[in-house]
Enzyme design. Structure first.
Site, PDB file in Angstrom:
ATOM      1  N   VAL A 235       0.851  -1.190   0.000  1.00  8.46           N
ATOM      2  CA  VAL A 235       0.000   0.000   0.000  1.00  8.46           C
ATOM      3  C   VAL A 235       0.886   1.238   0.000  1.00  8.46           C
ATOM      4  CG1 VAL A 235      -1.765   1.268   1.281  1.00  8.46           C
ATOM      5  CG2 VAL A 235      -1.842  -1.227   1.183  1.00  8.46           C
ATOM      6  N   THR A 282       2.911  -2.084   4.181  1.00  6.14           N
ATOM      7  CA  THR A 282       3.074  -0.656   3.886  1.00  6.14           C
ATOM      8  C   THR A 282       4.251  -0.461   2.952  1.00  6.14           C
ATOM      9  OG1 THR A 282       4.708  -0.077   5.605  1.00  6.14           O
ATOM     10  CG2 THR A 282       2.386  -0.131   6.266  1.00  6.14           C
ATOM     11  N   ASP A 283       4.244   0.611   2.189  1.00  4.41           N
ATOM     12  CA  ASP A 283       5.450   1.032   1.497  1.00  4.41           C
ATOM     13  C   ASP A 283       6.441   1.516   2.562  1.00  4.41           C
ATOM     14  OD1 ASP A 283       7.240   1.650  -0.498  1.00  4.41           O
ATOM     15  OD2 ASP A 283       5.858   2.902  -1.642  1.00  4.41           O
ATOM     16  N   ALA A 284       7.666   1.811   2.161  1.00  2.00           N
ATOM     17  CA  ALA A 284       8.722   2.171   3.110  1.00  2.00           C
ATOM     18  C   ALA A 284       8.246   3.260   4.068  1.00  2.00           C
ATOM     19  CB  ALA A 284       9.967   2.622   2.359  1.00  2.00           C
TER      20      ALA A 284
END
Length: 580
Positions: A235, A282-284
Site C-alpha cells: 500500500v 506498507t510502502d517504506a
C-alpha cells in the site's frame, strides 16, 4: 477469530495447524515483532545472532551486494530465526534487484515498448530465478501503477504504460512466472501512483480518479491480480479522495489520509470491494507522504490498526516496537487485530512452505547467458523512434554525416560516484565508439558547466563572453559538423526528470539550430524529453543506458535493423507542437 485460509494462500490442514500452533506459543512481544520487515545490512555473524534474538522480525529486505555475500547474510538470519522469515527483493527490472551482478532485463516501460507480453513473463521469470538463488522467497513486484501524468517523476519508466488493460495483462505474466518458481509476489503501490506529479518519497501524493474512472483502471488491474492469486499488496502513501468521500460523505478535506493510514481504503475498498485476503504491507515507512501526516508514535500503530499487516522498515526498532505495545496497553490496538495480522503473516509463510524448509537453489542461476541474451533481445525490440521528420537523416550515411558532434545531458547526483563503476564506459562513450567503428568522425562535447569547472578565472570570462556577446558564425559550426546527436540520461527518483539546460543564450548544449544542422535527440532513460525540445525533428526513446541498449541504438541509427518499439506512453506529452 476465524481466519480465511483460502485464496490466495490455499492452505491445507497441516499448514493451518502450523499457523495455529505457532501463534498459540508466541508471546505478545513476539507477535509485535512479526509485524515488521527489517532492512538487513552486511554484518558479522555474532551481530546477526544478536539482532535476530532481539528483534525476531517477520521479514527482511536487504542491501544489494555480491550474490555469495547476500546468500551468506540471509542464511545467517534464517539460522538464528525462530520463526521462518519472509525475505524480499525489489526485482522491478530483473535480477539486478536481487544482487550485484544480477541480470537487468529492463524496466517495465522498456518491456511494454516491445509490445509483446512474453517479455513481461521473462522479466518475472529472471527476477524470481535470481532472487531465489540468493535466498529470497518474495519479490516486491510487479509495479502496477499506470502512467497517466507525464509530469510524475517516480514511475516514468517503472510502469507498463498508460493503458490499464496492458498493465493488467503484462503484470499477470510477471505474476505467472513468479508462481511457477514458487516465489510470492507483492504488487504495488495501492491505490495507484501515476496521477499526481509529486513523489510520495518527498511529499503528499493523491490519486484524483473518480470512482468510475478508478474502477475501470487501477481497480481493474488490482482485481485482475487478486483473482490470479497475488499473495501480497504493498500500500502506497497515496490518498484517494473519491473513495474516502464515497464511504465517508461528511469527511473533511484535511482528514484525508494516505492509504497506509486509512481504514476506509484498506478495509472497505481493498479487503471489501476487491475481496483481497492476502498480506497487506506498507510502502517504506520513511517516505514523507507518510511521515508528514502524524507523529511516528501514532503512524506505526495506526497503520496496523487500519489493516496493514506488516510495516516496512523501522525508524528505530525499540521505539517502533514500543509504539505498538503502548497502543495495545492503551486500548487503541486490540490483541484481536494483532492476532489477525500475525495469522496472515504466518499464512503467507506457510503458503510458501517455509514451515517445512527454505528452498535452496544454485547461485549459478544468476547471470545466465540466456538471461543476458534476453535482455539484449528486449533492447533491440524496445527502442522507439518517436518522431522522424528530418528528411533523409535515417539511416545514417557516413559520407553525408561524416563529422558528428555528440552531446550528453546528465543530472548530477553526488551519490553516483559511490554507486557506479568509475572504470566502466559512459553511455555516450559507447555510442561514440560504435560510430567510430563504422567510419564516422565523432567529437564528444564537454558541457559548458564542465568547461567552467576546469577553467581559470580568465578562461571563465572568455567562455562567458563568447556565450553572451560575440557569437560564432553559423558557417563555422556547419563547416565543422555534419550532424549533432544529443543523448539525455536523466534518472528517476527526483522532483522532476526534465533536462536542466544551464545556459539559455544560444549555447550549443541546447538544440536551437535544427534549421542549420540535422539533429537527432535520444533519451536513454526518461521518455518525455520531447516536451522540452519540441523543435527537434528526430527523437528516440531507449528506456535505459545499458551498454547493450546503446549498441542496439547505433545498429538502428545505421539502418542495420528497423525501429520496432511502440511507445507505451504519450511521448508527445499531450502537446501539438511536439509533433511538428
Amino acid at each position: 477469530m476465524k481466519m480465511n485460509y483460502n485464496k490466495p494462500f490455499n492452505l491445507d490442514s497441516t499448514a493451518i495447524a502450523f499457523i495455529e500452533k505457532t501463534l498459540e506459543n508466541m508471546s505478545l512481544d513476539e507477535k509485535i515483532k512479526q509485524l515488521f520487515i527489517d532492512m538487513a545490512a552486511p554484518v558479522r555473524e555474532e551481530i546477526v545472532e544478536k539482532i535476530v534474538k532481539t528483534e525476531q522480525m517477520g521479514g527482511l529486505r536487504y542491501m544489494n551486494q555480491e550474490p555469495s555475500k547476500v546468500k551468506e547474510l540471509l542464511n545467517l538470519y534464517k539460522k538464528y530465526s525462530k520463526i521462518p522469515l519472509i525475505v524480499a527483493a525489489n526485482t522491478e527490472a530483473g535480477g539486478n534487484g536481487a544482487c550485484v551482478g544480477g541480470t537487468e532485463i529492463g524496466q517495465e516501460l522498456k518491456i511494454a515498448a516491445t509490445n509483446d507480453k512474453k517479455y513481461a513473463y521473462q522479466l518475472g521469470y529472471v527476477s524470481a530465478l535470481e532472487a531465489k538463488a540468493v535466498g529470497c522467497n518474495t519479490v516486491f513486484a510487479p509495479i502496477v501503477d499506470i502512467h497517466y501524468n507525464w509530469h510524475n517523476p517516480i514511475i516514468a519508466t517503472r510502469t507498463f504504460g498508460n493503458d490499464a488493460n496492458k498493465v493488467a495483462e503484462y503484470s499477470l505474466e510477471y505474476l505467472k512466472a513468479c508462481h511457477e518458481l514458487n516465489i510470492a509476489s507483492v504488487c504495488k503501490h495501492f491505490p495507484g501512483d501515476g496521477r499526481d506529479e509529486r513523489d510520495q518519497h518527498l511529499a503528499n501524493s493523491i490519486n484524483d480518479c473518480s470512482i468510475e474512472e478508478w474502477d475501470k483502471t487501477y481497480g481493474y488491474v488490482y482485481k485482475t491480480l487478486i483473482d490470479a492469486g497475488v499473495e501480497g499488496i504493498m500500500v502506497g502513501h497515496i490518498c484517494i479522495p473519491s473513495y474516502e468521500k464515497y464511504y465517508n460523505p461528511n469527511i473533511k478535506d484535511d482528514a484525508y489520509m494516505p492509504a497506509t493510514l486509512s481504514e476506509t481504503i484498506i478495509q472497505k475498498l481493498l479487503r471489501g470491494k476487491l475481496g483481497f485476503n492476502g498480506l497487506v504491507i506498507t510502502d517504506a515507512s520513511h517516505m514523507v507522504g507518510l511521515t508528514s501526516r502524524m507523529a511516528r508514535k501514532d503512524i506505526v500503530p495506526t497503520a496496523i490498526k487500519v489493516g496493514c499487516d506488516m510495516f516496512l522498515f523501522y525508524n528505530d526498532f525499540e521505539e517502533d516496537f514500543n509504539y505498538v505495545k503502548d497502543a495495545i496497553n492503551s486500548g487503541y490496538l486490540t490483541i484481536e487485530r494483532i492476532d489477525e495480522a500475525v495469522r496472515r503473516i504466518l499464512a503467507f509463510k506457510a503458503h510458501l512452505g517455509l514451515y517445512e524448509k527454505y528452498d535452496d537453489i544454485s547461485l549459478n542461476n544468476i547471470g545466465l547467458e540466456e538471461s543476458k541474451n534476453m535482455a539484449i533481445e528486449i533492447a533491440h525490440k524496445a527502442i522507439t523512434l518517436v518522431k522522424n521528420k528530418e528528411k533523409d537523416i535515417l539511416p545514417l550515411n557516413k559520407d553525408k554525416y561524416h563529422k558528428i558532434l555528440l552531446l550528453h545531458h546528465d543530472i548530477s547526483n553526488p551519490f553516483n560516484s559511490y554507486i557506479t563503476n568509475k572504470n566502466s564506459k559512459k553511455y555516450y562513450e559507447i555510442v561514440a565508439d560504435e560510430l567510430k567503428k563504422e567510419g564516422f568522425e565523432v567529437e564528444i562535447y564537454t558541457p559548458v558547466l564542465e568547461q567552467l569547472k576546469k577553467a581559470s578565472d580568465e578562461e571563465v570570462r572568455n567562455i562567458m563572453n563568447k556565450l553572451y556577446t560575440s557569437k560564432s558564425a553559423i558557417k563555422q559550426m556547419k563547416d565543422k559538423y555534419d550532424l549533432i546527436i544529443h543523448l539525455a540520461n536523466v534518472p528517476g527518483n527526483g522532483v522532476v526528470q526534465r533536462i536542466d539546460f544551464a545556459l539559455t543564450k544560444g549555447a550549443i548544449d541546447i538544440p536551437w539550430y535544427v534549421y542549420e544542422l540535422p539533429v537527432i535527440f535520444v533519451s536513454v532513460n526518461y521518455p518525455f524529453h520531447l516536451f522540452d525540445v519540441p523543435q527537434v525533428k528526430t527523437y528516440i526513446n531507449c528506456y535505459d543506458a545499458k551498454e547493450y541498449t546503446m549498441k542496439a541504438l547505433v545498429t538502428k541509427l545505421l539502418g542495420k535493423e528497423s525501429f520496432c518499439g511502440i511507445s507505451p506512453v504519450d511521448a508527445f506529452c499531450g502537446c501539438e507542437d511536439t509533433k511538428w
